[in-house]
Design a protein around this motif. Sequence first.
Motif, PDB file in Angstrom:
ATOM      1  N   MET A   1      32.933  25.492  39.425  1.00 58.30           N
ATOM      2  CA  MET A   1      32.840  24.814  40.711  1.00 58.30           C
ATOM      3  C   MET A   1      34.184  24.287  41.166  1.00 58.30           C
ATOM      4  N   GLU A   2      35.013  23.992  40.192  1.00 58.51           N
ATOM      5  CA  GLU A   2      36.276  23.373  40.540  1.00 58.51           C
ATOM      6  C   GLU A   2      37.279  24.358  41.100  1.00 58.51           C
ATOM      7  N   VAL A   3      37.066  25.626  40.873  1.00 57.59           N
ATOM      8  CA  VAL A   3      38.019  26.607  41.370  1.00 57.59           C
ATOM      9  C   VAL A   3      37.800  26.789  42.864  1.00 57.59           C
ATOM     10  N   GLY A   4      38.879  26.865  43.563  1.00 58.00           N
ATOM     11  CA  GLY A   4      38.784  27.072  44.989  1.00 58.00           C
ATOM     12  C   GLY A   4      38.881  25.777  45.733  1.00 58.00           C
ATOM     13  N   PRO A   5      38.943  25.781  47.006  1.00 61.64           N
ATOM     14  CA  PRO A   5      38.948  26.929  47.900  1.00 61.64           C
ATOM     15  C   PRO A   5      40.317  27.640  47.925  1.00 61.64           C
ATOM     16  N   VAL A   6      40.314  28.792  48.504  1.00 60.50           N
ATOM     17  CA  VAL A   6      41.545  29.552  48.618  1.00 60.50           C
ATOM     18  C   VAL A   6      42.158  29.270  49.981  1.00 60.50           C
TER      19      VAL A   6
ATOM     20  N   ILE B   1      39.314  29.952  52.545  1.00 61.62           N
ATOM     21  CA  ILE B   1      38.199  30.796  52.134  1.00 61.62           C
ATOM     22  C   ILE B   1      37.523  30.126  50.955  1.00 61.62           C
ATOM     23  N   ARG B   2      36.259  29.836  51.118  1.00 59.88           N
ATOM     24  CA  ARG B   2      35.545  29.161  50.024  1.00 59.88           C
ATOM     25  C   ARG B   2      35.122  30.182  48.984  1.00 59.88           C
TER      26      ARG B   2
ATOM     27  N   SER C   1      46.990  30.388  47.956  1.00 62.14           N
ATOM     28  CA  SER C   1      46.966  29.394  46.888  1.00 62.14           C
ATOM     29  C   SER C   1      45.528  29.028  46.556  1.00 62.14           C
ATOM     30  N   VAL C   2      45.276  28.962  45.278  1.00 67.59           N
ATOM     31  CA  VAL C   2      43.937  28.658  44.793  1.00 67.59           C
ATOM     32  C   VAL C   2      44.028  27.395  43.958  1.00 67.59           C
ATOM     33  N   CYS C   3      43.196  26.421  44.291  1.00 63.25           N
ATOM     34  CA  CYS C   3      43.215  25.193  43.520  1.00 63.25           C
ATOM     35  C   CYS C   3      42.512  25.400  42.205  1.00 63.25           C
ATOM     36  N   SER C   4      43.100  24.905  41.176  1.00 65.11           N
ATOM     37  CA  SER C   4      42.393  24.887  39.910  1.00 65.11           C
ATOM     38  C   SER C   4      43.115  23.888  39.034  1.00 65.11           C
TER      39      SER C   4
END
Lengths: 658, 440
Positions: B389-394, B438-439, B331-334
């Motif tokens: 910058m806002e994408v991630g971390p995984v 994972i950053r 899952s990846v935050c965005s």
Amino acid sequence: MPYLGGEETVKELRRALSNPHVQGDPLRHRSTVLRVIRVMSQGVDVAGLFSEMVKACATTDVVQKKLVYVFLCSYASLNPELSLLVINTLRKDCQDPNPMVRSLALRNMTNLRLPSLVEYVQQPLTAGLRDRAACVRRVAVLGWAKLHSLQPHADIDAAVVNELYSMLRDNDPVVMVNCLRALEEILKEEGGVAVNKAIAHHLLNRLKECDVWGQCEVLGVLQRYRPHSEEELFDILSLLDPYLLSPSVPVMAATLGLFLSLCCRGLPAVSLAALRRAQAPLLAACGSASPEMKFTALCHVQLLLRSLPGLMGEHYKRFFCGYAEPAYIKQRKMQVLVELVNDDNVGFVLDELKGYCTDVSPDTAQAAISAIGRIGRSYSDQCLEILTGLLGLKQEHITSVVVQTMRDLVWVCPQCSESVCEALEGCEDTLQDSQGRQALLWLLGVHGDRVSSAPYVLEAFVEQVRSEMAAGVKTELLTATMRVFLCRPAETQDTLGRLLHYCIEEEADMNVRDQALLYYRLLHCGIEETRSVLQGRRSDPSLGVLIGRPAEPVSQWARSFNTLEPLRQCNAGAESAPQAAPYHLALDPEPSLDLCDPLNPSQDRQETGEMAALHRGVAWDQHRAHEHQDGPAADVPGPSSSSRPVKVYHLLVPVADQ
Amino acid sequence: MISQIFILSSKGDHLIYKDFRGEVGKDAVTVFYEKVTALTGDQPPVVMSHKELHFVHIRQGGLYWVVTTTADSSPFTLVEFLNRLTTLIKDYCGSLSEKSVRMNFALIYELLDEVVDNGYIQTTSTDILKNFIQTEAVTSKPFSLFDLSNVGLFGAETQQSKVAPSAAAARPIMSSRGDQGGKSEIFVDVVERMSVVIGSNGVLMKVDVEGQIRVKCYMPSCLEMRIGLNEEFSIGKSQLRGYGAAVRVDECSFHQAVKLDEFDQHRILKVCPSQGEHVVMQYLLSDELPSAPPFRLFPTIERDNGGRLLMYLKLRCDLPPKRADREPCVSVCSRSPSLSQELSSPDQKAELRAETRAVHWDIPRFPGGAQLSALFKLEVPGLSSASMMEVGPVGLSFELPKYTCTGLQIRFLRLTPVQAGSSQRWVRYVTHSDSYTIRI
């Protein structure tokens, strides 16, 4: 919880219980009783079945007996007379050859909690103390404690107490521990069980026979024991040492608690050594699979850090947050991380915290940003860089917290004000909530001379002041505009005029209006007076650069170790901690007096009284002139002179955010 | 000192309520439920107070397990007790759920009666309790074809009969005297939880592996069991054993009942297992892994000229080829409202979940040594350089069966005296991702 059709069910159950066919068939009888208990735990009132259930008690089926006892113990207090009928069955069971039946009867006899039954219970309890089976003795010992709590004012039977003391030497460890518990309760008024040298040594020697729960109990009781000589004390400590590393967390915590209570007064060095030794098991508990245990351990780690700051510095990675951890654990871990920062790990910690700032949960993001702000007190450059970078995200909630954090940082670290002022440019568009805007206004007011756009930002605020809902923002805006006016009068004069006009003429909130009037009067007194009142300190006078927290002596918190206290404190602390910086200090009586030394404290009362009078006069005049709705303005009494000075201090320092 | 114990369902239904000291009324249950549902996400829920009464609760199996107390008791003891109570009830009822608690309420009342008296914890040992507990557990067992396929033709051993079904250990320890009574089995699980942070440059920033050896015993009679670990197993940094690659852990602790007289020489643990589940050994390895971390991610994030964010993820599984991962999920935050995707194989799927604001990429099977890739195109309103910058971390969540990252193995499992025929011994290894980040 209301349960529909409860009455019908009760009727039907009664019919079934009194049916002779059911009573004759053990399996059917048991399943009917089972249904009663099921309905009972669903919340239906089945007290009406009491007499039927009493009859069902006389059975050889142990499972059914147990079920009936569950019922009887819940409803006995409602039917004291009918309960007398059970006593006979119970007393008969106490003679049963099967020890399990004996212990069951004895336990439930005391669980009925009926003072009227005490006389019938005493004899079987006395017999129970001398029973062959340990399980009966366990129950009997606690039975005396229950009996005592039923009639707390009755005289304590010395014979029983002596018997209980002698049973501390019982072969069964649970009986021994139960004796301790019972004596603690019975002798509560005398301060609990007397722990003399013989008893203490006996307990210590038998510690390893007990299970973990028993060990915790014994260790707790031993806290009251004071060794007679240093030699004895060290013997005890070395005996307890292995328990400090016990894999069971409760035992470790109880042992550490005992260590602290034995040495925290006389031997601070020993207690610090014990803390160091207990660090490994405590760290392991912080990584436990159960989040609740994790939380408990984290709260206690915070206690430890009060006396040994930087204790777990090299283990900082253990406090990095997990991906799916609940928010309350993440926040607690960040609080611990802030305490563990040192020159070696600051880069890693900040890098990790930076990752949390964009967390999905706004609470976690907020906590991470505040944590960076706290670290910024010692490592300001690195932290400001991160905070400035976060402003670039243009996210509403992030910007708001960043600005608040910067405000708090500037208050304690005046050397960062330069870079903060640069970063502030342009973030007013993203800010939506009142907390963030208040912080921005405070910064603009105090550092208006360095932010080139300050007057124009304020102007934009003033233009929208009509639609502004929060009174806090308005008062902050007034103060900020006044302050900027003092240093850049040419650019601000017009704005200030409009703002004062609006606040005095149209504002409905009395606080805002009073404040505007106060400023208006102040300006009449002359610019020098205004300056001396408004330009207070820009940073906290009581703080230098924070290098680290001074170590508290262990005795400060030893008492609350291994109690619910640290966990509860966290509840309260979590709310105030992030925004703790300037205001709490400013509202302390001392710094605030310090801040207003321009106002002569001795004249305070008189002057403020005068001001209040002026106030009233003006309010009254305007009220007449403009024919506002009457009532509040006219009737508002002058603020009482005792509360007034506080309000003045509020004006001088940023208004505390509620 | 415990005043009351109660178990509530997540909806607030009273499942179990027992008052031990008669100090507080039954309305405490309602007060508790009101308090716990009023909590916001960031408030620590473990201890709550109402006047003089303190509630300590844990959540397990979707239920609230609550203890109330009026005295200032040790939170460690209360929390540990609640945890122990849940495992005890799980042992006796087979599984832990609202349904099993509802069905076995009589058994649970009986247990509580023996475990706590007058608010004091008496015992939680199954050895002692088994003499007192009379009620039999009620289990609901769904009919499953798998059970039938376990039996080979004419009773021959099939492939499956060498593997216990995963639900085998989820049955009550007191098997009813009837159907499955004779089956005396023992399960030994080596469970490891990894929490890993991998930096954007692929460097391991943090590794913690917490492991446990759990024994679940269904044997009615107590006998001695010897568990042999790898001979080259070593504790701490200084101690190294053997010549090959050492299996090393940093810290290690054992259950009270474990006898360690053969541990130093031969790495053998001696236990007399009592019925039910027990953690025999716990260990921790931090800061380094003996082998490469199981998953590597190679992310590329770009903006295309249409104002979209292109996220190209390449995921590699570094396990030995035979090992397969069971359903990992990335899952990846965005913060983007819409998504289009291209995945490397049709049985995978990805979706954007609004509540976590993350893209979830589910992979049904991921064999060792394989490499998968995915391309996500995210529509981000007002795309700027800061949006990157806002994408991630995984975050990766996975379960690796038959694999331990420390390399710990069980050499043998011997029961003495040797039991006649019927006893079965099962060993399982599994590695969970506690938190695998994972950053980017």
